[in-house]
Design an enzyme around this catalytic site. Structure first.
Site, short mmCIF file in Angstrom:
data_model
loop_
_atom_site.label_atom_id
_atom_site.label_comp_id
_atom_site.label_asym_id
_atom_site.label_seq_id
_atom_site.Cartn_x
_atom_site.Cartn_y
_atom_site.Cartn_z
N CYS A 1 5.47 7.71 14.75
CA CYS A 1 5.51 9.04 15.28
C CYS A 1 3.33 9.02 14.83
O CYS A 1 2.84 10.31 15.74
CB CYS A 1 5.95 10.39 14.73
SG CYS A 1 5.44 11.04 13.24
N CYS B 1 0.84 -1.49 -0.50
CA CYS B 1 0.29 0.54 0.00
C CYS B 1 0.52 1.19 -0.17
O CYS B 1 1.61 1.18 0.95
CB CYS B 1 -0.73 -0.22 1.58
SG CYS B 1 -1.96 1.71 1.39
#
Length: 592
Positions: free
Chosen positions: A301, A294
């Protein structure tokens, strides 16, 4: 790989019978002895013979110009111990110009005043006895205390090789005997430091003499008589390039080798890999590697971004699109940058992989030396028709030399056919043609080296007479083929590759079939009928200064010689110190 050494242009190098092979590799040792009988172009200067080597040059200048020893030393230090340059200046400009450039004046004799009258010192403005004053050759006279303080400061600041007079705007060099006498009265340790600097100036300031870069330091220096572009072997066994004092690296030039070492050592290629295989997070700027199919990527983060363009996005997406995001525009510069980084990385990986492979093979083959020599010893004890097994050791030495050359040839090819150094020197067509020529020779050499390595690992100690003779002939043929191919590769590099370039900064050490030359022991060439020079009080005990370049990179290869020559003991004596000189004749030692 038998076809590698049966090429038509090499047929005259191979032998099919024992009689024919007598002129081949079996004579390597005899050739070596005949070659070694000639005067070596390099000499080993030990700690003990350093003073003798320095005095040899001092004596030549003293006889040429009829001057004192400290004046000769001042001249030689100024002209970096280059006697030819000093003589040239003397012939072209005369003695006065020669002296003034080096800071030598002969207006007065340096020394004390015998008178008991008082004199005034212009530095401390004190009245002192005349015998406590010293006058230099330039005529300036100051008290001993002021001279001593001046000398102490200069020695501590590392200026002891050329201590100038402390009079204003006077460039005269102070008499080293006066310096030594005054300093030793209050600071004997500084006097020893002063003497050591004077002796070491023969190496530190001399282009023809360099310290051996061994770690830990062996204490030796090497003097090259003729060619500074050479590779030499110190008596400690270390082989190195005399020009840059790095490990022996031909067929690479010194600049190529320095760039290659730096490239292998630093993290530049890691950065290239990160550029090719990762994208920076638009929020925290940390590199992120994609591990799925994908194109919507999530950083640790928590930030989502598009893998194609690197732009921040939301979480909603399908396999075909990301909600509220479109990045179908083609950015030419960015794509080119990524393609170039990937191409450069692939190219470096190709050459470094093969360089490292031959480096590792050389280390493994060096460990096999003991096993192969045991097989030779076992074979010599057997009742075989063949009694001489020097072809094994000669073939082994040839294998080590050619393996080293092969390893460095990949570092050479990386820069020779890249764009870092010769981008404007060759057209693309010319570069490709020369690259193909070099790689053909490299491939032939590589095939023969691998075949030679395979043959030497054969268990010939268990073979019959006929099979041992067959292996012997093959080893001799391959050894001669490898030597011939190495010569051709060097000729190609010197004439067709580097020789055709406009910039002449890339030069390589010449190829030698006998390997890197062992430096001969230094022998003083003074006549024993001549009286020794007046003592300068210099000490022969030297210590190599600490240098950052002395540390060795963990990836560097060191090729020690299996032959280490024993040192002879002798002595050299002057009025203040006794030094061991390994090379002075016995009658000279007895007389002194």
């Amino acid at each position: 790989m038998d076809d590698y050494y049966t090429a038509a242009d090499e047929e005259d190098c191979y032998y099919s019978s024992d009689h024919e092979s007598l002129g081949g590799i079996d004579n390597d040792d005899s050739d070596f002895h005949s070659a070694s009988s000639k005067k070596s172009s390099t000499q080993v200067i030990t700690q003990e013979s350093l003073l003798a080597a320095q005095r040899e040059d001092l004596m030549r200048v003293m006889e040429l110009l009829s001057i004192k020893e400290h004046h000769a030393r001042t001249l030689l230090i100024h002209y970096q111990w280059d006697i030819e340059k000093l003589t040239s200046v003397f012939v072209e400009k005369g003695k006065d110009s020669l002296f003034s450039a080096a800071g030598i004046t002969t207006l007065f004799d340096s020394g004390s005043f015998p008178s008991s009258s008082n004199m005034s010192c212009d530095v401390c403005l004190e009245d002192v006895l005349a015998d406590q004053m010293k006058r230099m050759d330039c005529g300036h006279c100051f008290c001993n205390t002021c001279w001593t303080e001046h000398f102490t400061v200069q020695i501590n600041e590392g200026q002891s090789k050329r201590i100038r007079c402390m009079a204003h705007k006077c460039n005269a060099i102070c008499d080293e005997d006066v310096v030594r006498k005054l300093v030793s009265e209050k600071r004997p340790d500084l006097a020893e430091k002063f003497d050591r600097f004077l002796v070491e100036s023969y190496i530190e300031d001399n282009k023809m003499v360099k310290w051996c870069p061994s770690t830990p330091h062996c204490g030796n220096a090497i003097r090259a008589e003729d060619d500074k572009l050479c590779e030499v072997e110190c008596s400690c066994g270390l082989q190195f390039c005399f020009s840059c004092t790095c490990q022996a690296h031909s067929p690479c030039s010194c600049l190529m080798w320095e760039l290659w070492r730096k490239k292998c050592r630093d993290e530049s290629e890691t950065v290239n890999w990160i550029t090719v295989h990762t994208k920076l997070c638009p929020k925290c700027s940390k590199p992120v590697e994609k591990n799925g199919g994908c194109n919507l990527v999530k950083c640790i983060c928590g930030q989502y971004f598009c893998w194609l363009c690197g732009g921040a996005t939301g979480r909603e997406h399908t396999y075909r699109s990301i909600a509220g995001h479109s990045c179908g525009r083609y950015e030419d510069d960015k794509e080119r940058q990524m393609e170039r980084a990937k191409r450069d990385l692939d190219r470096y990986t190709h050459y470094h992989h093969r360089y490292k492979a031959h480096t590792d093979s050389s280390k493994l083959e060096d460990k096999l030396r003991g096993k192969i020599l045991k097989k030779v010893s076992k074979s010599e004890k057997k009742e075989l028709k063949l009694k001489d097994f020097t072809w094994v050791t000669n073939g082994l030495n040839r294998l080590f030399r050619s393996r080293r050359i092969l390893s460095y040839s990949y570092a050479f090819a990386y820069y020779m056919f890249g764009e870092e150094l010769f981008k404007d020197e060759m057209s693309s067509e010319e570069r490709e043609m020369k690259k193909n020529l070099f790689e053909d020779q490299q491939q032939q050499l590589e095939g023969n080296v691998e075949k030679l390595s395979q043959l030497l690992e054969e268990p010939f100690d268990d073979f019959s007479d006929e099979k041992v003779m067959d292996v012997r002939i093959h080893v001799i043929n391959l050894s001669v083929a490898v030597d011939s191919l190495c010569k051709k590769m060097y000729e190609c590099i010197e004439n067709d590759l580097l020789g055709s370039l406009q910039s002449g900064i890339h030069n390589i050490a010449p190829y030698s079939s006998k390997g890197i030359e062992q430096a001969a022991e230094f022998h003083a060439s003074w006549s024993s009928s001549k009286p020794p020079l007046e003592s300068s009080g210099t000490s022969g005990e030297t210590s190599r200064p600490e240098r950052a370049s002395g540390s060795r990179d963990s990836e560097e290869m060191v090729y020690p010689s299996p032959h280490k020559r024993p040192r002879r003991e002798g002595s050299f004596r002057n009025s203040k110190v006794t030094l061991l000189d390994l090379n002075l004749p016995a009658d000279f030692i007895d007389q002194n």
